[in-house]
Design a protein around this motif. Structure first.
Motif, PDB file in Angstrom:
ATOM      1  N   LEU A  88       8.295 -30.037  36.402  1.00 39.24           N
ATOM      2  CA  LEU A  88       9.688 -30.490  36.460  1.00 39.24           C
ATOM      3  C   LEU A  88      10.641 -29.300  36.325  1.00 39.24           C
ATOM      4  O   LEU A  88      11.641 -29.210  37.054  1.00 39.24           O
ATOM      5  N   LYS A  91      10.673 -27.517  39.546  1.00 40.19           N
ATOM      6  CA  LYS A  91      11.423 -28.280  40.549  1.00 40.19           C
ATOM      7  C   LYS A  91      12.908 -27.934  40.488  1.00 40.19           C
ATOM      8  O   LYS A  91      13.583 -27.859  41.530  1.00 40.19           O
ATOM      9  N   GLU A 120      18.534 -35.661  35.603  1.00 39.67           N
ATOM     10  CA  GLU A 120      17.501 -36.685  35.745  1.00 39.67           C
ATOM     11  C   GLU A 120      18.059 -38.062  35.367  1.00 39.67           C
ATOM     12  O   GLU A 120      17.762 -39.063  36.035  1.00 39.67           O
TER      13      GLU A 120
END
Length: 397
Positions: A88, A91, A120
C-alpha cells in the motif's frame, strides 16, 4: 433523533487502526462513519518515529507482542502482513527505508502515512467527523446507538479504536475501556509501556549527572514465571531522571513495580578476565582501561567506582565480571503515560474473537489496536498490529 442516519459501521477513533479499519470497511461498500474527538486525524502517527513514522517491521510476528494470551495476535497478523502494508505504501509512491532490525520509516514525513489513510478513507466514501467526543453508547434492537458531543448516531456495528492512555496531551483518554466495561467486558489493568525508567533520589544523585551518555547493552529482567525471559540488545541512555534508550523502552513493557532490571554492559566481551593471567597488572587503573573500551569514559569511571571490588584476587575479579554482565538496577518507577509510546493492558483478549476482533458477548462490537491487550515491541510492531487488527475487524463486518 429521528433524522439520524443509520450506518453499517461506526468507527470510534481516527488513529492508525481506526482510519485503516474505516477505509477497509468502506472499500467493501459499507456505509461507514469515522468519529474523532480531536481536531485532526492521525495525531499520534505524526509524532511517531521521530516524525518519520516507523510504519511497520518486516519481522513482525506473534513473538514480538505482549499479552495475557500470547497466541491471540496470530490470526490477524497472519492475514495482514507487513508486506501487505508495504504494498500500500508503494502504491502511494512513498519513499521509505529500513533503519535497523527490520524497522521501516518514511524517507520524508509521517504526514505521508496520514495522507495515505485520509485518501483511502475518502476513496472509500467514509464520512469523517472531527471534534466529536463519544460520551456513551448502548445496544439497540438493530445495533448500537452512540451518544456524542455532536448528537446521536446509530449503526449495525461499532469498532472501538480509541487507543490507550499514552500521551494524554494528544487527547488520549480511557473512553475505550469505559465502553468495554459498560458492556461487561474485562479490562487488563492498563500501564505505561515503551517508557523511560525513573530512579530514586539516591540513585539519581549517583548517575543522572551523566545525562546524555549512552552505551550498547542487553537489558533483561529476572527469569519469568511463564514464557521466555525477554532480552533486548540495543542502546541504553542515562537521562536527567533515570534510564532510557531503546533497550530500556523495550524491557519496560515487561517490568513491574519493585522488580529489578539487569543490564549486561559488555555483551560481546569478557572485560576483566585478562586480569586473571598470572603476570597481568591488577589494579584500579588497569580495570578502568579495560572497561573504557566498552563504555564512555565517565560512565566507566563511575560504574567501577560504585562497584569496586574489595581486592584484586581471582575471586573478586570473577565476581566483578559477573556483575558487569548482570548489573542490577531497581527503577523507582517510569515516566508514566505522559512519556509512554504505548499502553500495555486493555480489553482482555479472553473477551474477543481473534478472527473478527468482536466481543464474544456482544456481536457487532469490535475492539482494535492499542485499546486491546496486545502490545508490540518498539520498532514498528504496534503499527503492524494496528493494520492487522483493523483489517480483521473490517473483513468481519
Amino acid at each position: 433523533m429521528s433524522t439520524t442516519p443509520i450506518y453499517d459501521c461506526i468507527v470510534l477513533g481516527a488513529g492508525a487502526a481506526g482510519m485503516f479499519c474505516a477505509a477497509q470497511a468502506g472499500a467493501r461498500g459499507l456505509r461507514v462513519l469515522l468519529l474523532e474527538a480531536g481536531e485532526r486525524a492521525g495525531r499520534k502517527i505524526l509524532i511517531s518515529g521521530g516524525g518519520r513514522c516507523n510504519f511497520t517491521n518486516i519481522h513482525a510476528g506473534p513473538a514480538n507482542y505482549l499479552s495475557e494470551n500470547p497466541h491471540f495476535a496470530k490470526s490477524a497478523l497472519a492475514r495482514y502482513t507487513p508486506r501487505d502494508f508495504i504494498t500500500l505504501v508503494e502504491k502511494y509512491r512513498i519513499p521509505y527505508h529500513e533503519k535497523t532490525l527490520g524497522q521501516l520509516f518514511c524517507d520524508g514525513s509521517a504526514q505521508q502515512i496520514v495522507s495515505l489513510l485520509e485518501t483511502e478513507c475518502r476513496n472509500s466514501n467514509v464520512e469523517t467527523k472531527l471534534r466529536t467526543a463519544v460520551e456513551r453508547m448502548e445496544q439497540t434492537d438493530t445495533g448500537f446507538r452512540v451518544h456524542t458531543s455532536a448528537g446521536e448516531f446509530t449503526a449495525r456495528n461499532v469498532v472501538v479504536a480509541t487507543g490507550g492512555l499514552s500521551i494524554p496531551k494528544l487527547g488520549a483518554t480511557g473512553v475505550g475501556y469505559d465502553i468495554a466495561r459498560s458492556f461487561g467486558l474485562r479490562i487488563v489493568e492498563p500501564r505505561a509501556a515503551l517508557v523511560p525508567f525513573t530512579l530514586s533520589d539516591t540513585e539519581r544523585e549517583l548517575w543522572c549527572d551523566l545525562s546524555g551518555l549512552s552505551a550498547e547493552a542487553i537489558a533483561t529482567t529476572a527469569p519469568q514465571k511463564k514464557g521466555p525471559t525477554p532480552k533486548f540488545r540495543e542502546k541504553i541512555l542515562i537521562t536527567h531522571r533515570g534510564w532510557s534508550g531503546p533497550a530500556v523502552l523495550q524491557i519496560s513493557s515487561y517490568w513491574r513495580q519493585g522488580e529489578v532490571v539487569l543490564f549486561d554492559l559488555a555483551p560481546t566481551a569478557n572485560v576483566f578476565t585478562p586480569m586473571l593471567a598470572a603476570n597481568h597488572r591488577r589494579d584500579d587503573a588497569t580495570a578502568f582501561a579495560l572497561l573504557r573500551a566498552h563504555l564512555p569514559q565517565r560512565m566507566a569511571e563511575r560504574w567501577l567506582y560504585e562497584n569496586a571490588p574489595p581486592d584484586w584476587k581471582n575471586t573478586s575479579i570473577t565476581k566483578l565480571e559477573e556483575r558487569l554482565h548482570a548489573w542490577p538496577v531497581t527503577p523507582a518507577g517510569t515516566e508514566g503515560f505522559a512519556k509512554a509510546e504505548v499502553t500495555a493492558g486493555g480489553v482482555s483478549t479472553t473477551e474477543l474473537d481473534s478472527t473478527t476482533m468482536q466481543a464474544k458477548k456482544v456481536p457487532g462490537l469490535a475492539f482494535i489496536g492499542e485499546v486491546v491487550d496486545v502490545t508490540g515491541w518498539l520498532g514498528g510492531y504496534n503499527f503492524q498490529w494496528a493494520w492487522a487488527s483493523a483489517h480483521a475487524a473490517a473483513m468481519a463486518l
